[in-house]
Design an enzyme around this catalytic site. Structure first.
Site, mmCIF file in Angstrom:
data_model
loop_
_atom_site.group_PDB
_atom_site.id
_atom_site.type_symbol
_atom_site.label_atom_id
_atom_site.label_comp_id
_atom_site.label_asym_id
_atom_site.label_seq_id
_atom_site.Cartn_x
_atom_site.Cartn_y
_atom_site.Cartn_z
ATOM 1 N N ARG A 1 0.815 -1.230 0.000
ATOM 2 C CA ARG A 1 0.000 0.000 0.000
ATOM 3 C C ARG A 1 0.844 1.274 0.000
ATOM 4 N NH1 ARG A 1 -2.879 -3.521 -1.003
ATOM 5 N NH2 ARG A 1 -4.944 -3.994 -0.172
ATOM 6 N N GLU B 1 -5.637 4.277 5.325
ATOM 7 C CA GLU B 1 -5.265 4.178 3.910
ATOM 8 C C GLU B 1 -5.644 5.441 3.129
ATOM 9 O OE1 GLU B 1 -5.798 -0.203 2.467
ATOM 10 O OE2 GLU B 1 -6.589 1.138 0.936
ATOM 11 N N SER C 1 -11.073 -0.400 2.320
ATOM 12 C CA SER C 1 -10.461 -0.644 3.630
ATOM 13 C C SER C 1 -9.945 0.682 4.165
ATOM 14 C CB SER C 1 -9.284 -1.621 3.497
ATOM 15 O OG SER C 1 -9.756 -2.831 2.979
HETATM 16 C C1 LIG Z 1 -15.338 -0.244 -2.291
HETATM 17 C C2 LIG Z 1 -13.844 -0.003 -2.392
HETATM 18 C C3 LIG Z 1 -12.979 -1.085 -2.519
HETATM 19 C C4 LIG Z 1 -11.600 -0.877 -2.613
HETATM 20 N N1 LIG Z 1 -10.778 -1.958 -2.712
HETATM 21 C C5 LIG Z 1 -9.429 -1.780 -2.792
HETATM 22 C C6 LIG Z 1 -8.547 -2.906 -2.886
HETATM 23 O O1 LIG Z 1 -8.974 -4.063 -2.907
HETATM 24 N N2 LIG Z 1 -7.213 -2.675 -2.955
HETATM 25 C C7 LIG Z 1 -6.697 -1.410 -2.953
HETATM 26 O O2 LIG Z 1 -5.468 -1.270 -3.026
HETATM 27 N N3 LIG Z 1 -7.506 -0.330 -2.892
HETATM 28 C C8 LIG Z 1 -8.852 -0.484 -2.801
HETATM 29 N N4 LIG Z 1 -9.680 0.609 -2.706
HETATM 30 C C9 LIG Z 1 -9.107 1.961 -2.676
HETATM 31 C C10 LIG Z 1 -9.107 2.673 -4.055
HETATM 32 O O3 LIG Z 1 -10.119 2.184 -4.884
HETATM 33 C C11 LIG Z 1 -7.782 2.552 -4.780
HETATM 34 O O4 LIG Z 1 -6.726 2.995 -3.969
HETATM 35 C C12 LIG Z 1 -7.782 3.357 -6.096
HETATM 36 O O5 LIG Z 1 -6.647 3.034 -6.847
HETATM 37 C C13 LIG Z 1 -7.809 4.864 -5.891
HETATM 38 O O6 LIG Z 1 -7.903 5.467 -7.180
HETATM 39 P P1 LIG Z 1 -8.725 6.789 -7.436
HETATM 40 O O7 LIG Z 1 -8.585 7.097 -8.889
HETATM 41 O O8 LIG Z 1 -10.109 6.663 -6.925
HETATM 42 O O9 LIG Z 1 -7.886 7.823 -6.566
HETATM 43 P P2 LIG Z 1 -8.453 9.045 -5.673
HETATM 44 O O10 LIG Z 1 -9.250 8.506 -4.540
HETATM 45 O O11 LIG Z 1 -9.081 10.064 -6.526
HETATM 46 O O12 LIG Z 1 -7.086 9.618 -5.089
HETATM 47 C C14 LIG Z 1 -6.339 8.883 -4.141
HETATM 48 C C15 LIG Z 1 -4.943 9.517 -4.004
HETATM 49 O O13 LIG Z 1 -4.236 9.339 -5.241
HETATM 50 C C16 LIG Z 1 -3.899 10.602 -5.810
HETATM 51 N N5 LIG Z 1 -4.094 10.496 -7.268
HETATM 52 C C17 LIG Z 1 -5.154 9.954 -7.920
HETATM 53 N N6 LIG Z 1 -4.958 10.024 -9.253
HETATM 54 C C18 LIG Z 1 -3.741 10.620 -9.441
HETATM 55 C C19 LIG Z 1 -2.973 10.995 -10.593
HETATM 56 N N7 LIG Z 1 -3.407 10.764 -11.833
HETATM 57 N N8 LIG Z 1 -1.767 11.587 -10.386
HETATM 58 C C20 LIG Z 1 -1.307 11.837 -9.134
HETATM 59 N N9 LIG Z 1 -1.995 11.528 -8.024
HETATM 60 C C21 LIG Z 1 -3.201 10.913 -8.167
HETATM 61 C C22 LIG Z 1 -4.841 11.604 -5.183
HETATM 62 O O14 LIG Z 1 -4.281 12.912 -5.190
HETATM 63 C C23 LIG Z 1 -5.003 11.031 -3.780
HETATM 64 O O15 LIG Z 1 -3.918 11.403 -2.966
HETATM 65 C C24 LIG Z 1 -11.076 0.437 -2.599
HETATM 66 C C25 LIG Z 1 -11.966 1.524 -2.500
HETATM 67 C C26 LIG Z 1 -13.328 1.314 -2.399
HETATM 68 C C27 LIG Z 1 -14.259 2.481 -2.293
#
Ligand SMILES: Cc1cc2nc3c(=O)[nH]c(=O)nc-3n(C[C@H](O)[C@H](O)[C@H](O)COP(=O)(O)OP(=O)(O)OC[C@H]3O[C@@H](n4cnc5c(N)ncnc54)[C@H](O)[C@@H]3O)c2cc1C
Length: 359
Positions: free
Chosen positions: A171, A352, A246
């Protein structure tokens, strides 16, 4: 205002997050290409505003006060496929940061490209996956990422960072630690196995596929149904899915700390004879303990409520918005859990999701 790019004011962020919590962005822009990103950055610089890069909003908690700066939502689309010179069995697949992650995984599976199938059903965008080295069911993106194309905010140059330079760990990566907020991820290149077999490393999946070798599509479908049963599926409806997945990382502790946790569990009589503290040895040292176990044994059952925030009815690790929760309510619940787990087991849980707009 800027030439082509539309910059809006006072845009509510809650609907752009899976938590559905938080206030507004003072300014908001959605960028579809690098020149729009550049325009947005110029705007922020000219106004002296902080920026926040938003992907799918599935790993953030926005404060009730919102974000007093410019939120830039990444919407760059496109997938391209390249053969690897001298290697018949793999392909390089590059996805731009604004591609929906689960749709991308579905596309890879449909094209018989192995390496991401266990990461099916995770919300968010491609650009978010290197940030915390997204992982699930025995697979992590670090295993397949060969490079990450970024815009370096220090010198405004586009650079390719090799996967081996991303500092991937459980992570974590340079993007959420040593180089936090330095780069905007523009695209990610994964090396995938053509016609490869799915990875079956996780106990739940080993059980499902005891008697036959699954195809990539069968693996994807098994992972999605396990995720749906836990309320952890992308685009799943209902209050149990209004979370950031999580909320806590599984703590990794030294062997002697683990022995102390075992000792405390025995004193509390929570582990019980024949049911030791669950744990996994981490390659390179350390012991990983499921945060969900620590939380449950600290007295927080699924469905535990605190105001309008609560634990999911389907998954202890997911803090959820039960309807109209404020960010303060979510953090209050987090605080109660962290303090109780630390008091009983001596382990401080680490969250996280990124917190946005909290001073
Ligand atoms: C129901 C659910 C289940 C999930 N299951 C998992 C799992 O099994 N495993 C896991 O690892 N995660 C899981 N997650 C967490 C999440 O989905 C992941 O971490 C996902 O990759 C986040 O991507 P996002 O585009 O939504 O990022 P955001 O939530 O929009 O941003 C998260 C962080 O990343 C940064 N960021 C996003 N995009 C960029 C970019 N292009 N450039 C620079 N920085 C950026 C943001 O500034 C922020 O700090 C889960 C979440 C939910 C709601």
């Amino acid at each position: 205002m800027t030439a082509g790019l539309k910059i809006k004011e006072q845009v509510s962020l809650a609907p752009m997050t899976t938590f559905r919590v938080g206030g507004s962005a003072r300014y908001f822009a959605e960028v579809e290409n690098e020149s729009e990103l550049s325009e947005a950055l110029d705007f922020a610089e000219a106004q002296g505003l902080p920026i926040f890069i938003l992907g799918g909003g599935s790993n953030i908690l926005v404060s009730d006060a919102g974000f007093n700066g410019l939120v830039i939502r990444i919407a760059m689309k496109g997938i391209s496929l390249m053969d690897v010179p001298g290697r018949e069995d793999t392909a390089l697949v590059t996805a731009r940061a604004g591609e929906d992650w689960d749709e991308f995984v579905e596309w890879c599976v449909a094209n018989e490209l192995a390496g991401l199938e266990c990461l099916s059903g995770i919300p968010g965008l491609v650009g978010g996956t290197p940030i915390q080295n997204v992982g699930a069911y025995g697979q992590e993106v670090s295993e397949t990422i060969v490079s990450v194309r970024v815009l370096d905010l220090e010198d405004r140059l586009v650079k390719d960072i090799a996967g081996s330079e991303c500092g991937f760990a459980y992570r974590s990566s340079i993007f959420n630690t040593t180089a936090k907020d330095r780069y905007v991820v523009l695209a990610v290149t994964y090396e995938l196995r053509k016609g490869g077999k799915p990875a079956i490393a996780y106990p739940d999946l080993i059980r499902v596929f005891r008697d036959f070798d699954p195809s990539l599509a069968e693996m994807r479908s098994a992972v999605c149904s396990i995720r749906a049963s836990k309320g952890m599926m992308a685009k799943q409806g209902g209050a149990d899915s209004h979370s950031a997945g999580s909320f806590f990382k599984n703590p990794v502790v030294a062997r002697d700390e683990f022995e102390e946790i075992e000792r405390r569990a025995a004193l509390l009589a929570v582990a019980g004879e024949g049911s030791p503290v669950p744990h996994f040895d981490v390659p390179g040292g350390g012991v990983k303990i499921p945060a969900a176990w620590l939380i449950e044994k600290s007295g927080f059952a699924k469905g535990y409520l605190k105001g309008n925030a609560g634990l999911s009815n389907l998954h202890t690790l997911a803090l959820t918005n039960r309807g109209g929760a404020s960010a303060d309510e979510v953090l209050c619940l987090k605080k109660e859990i962290v303090e109780r787990v630390e008091e009983l087991f001596g382990v401080r849980l680490v969250q996280e999701p990124a917190l946005i707009g909290f001073d």
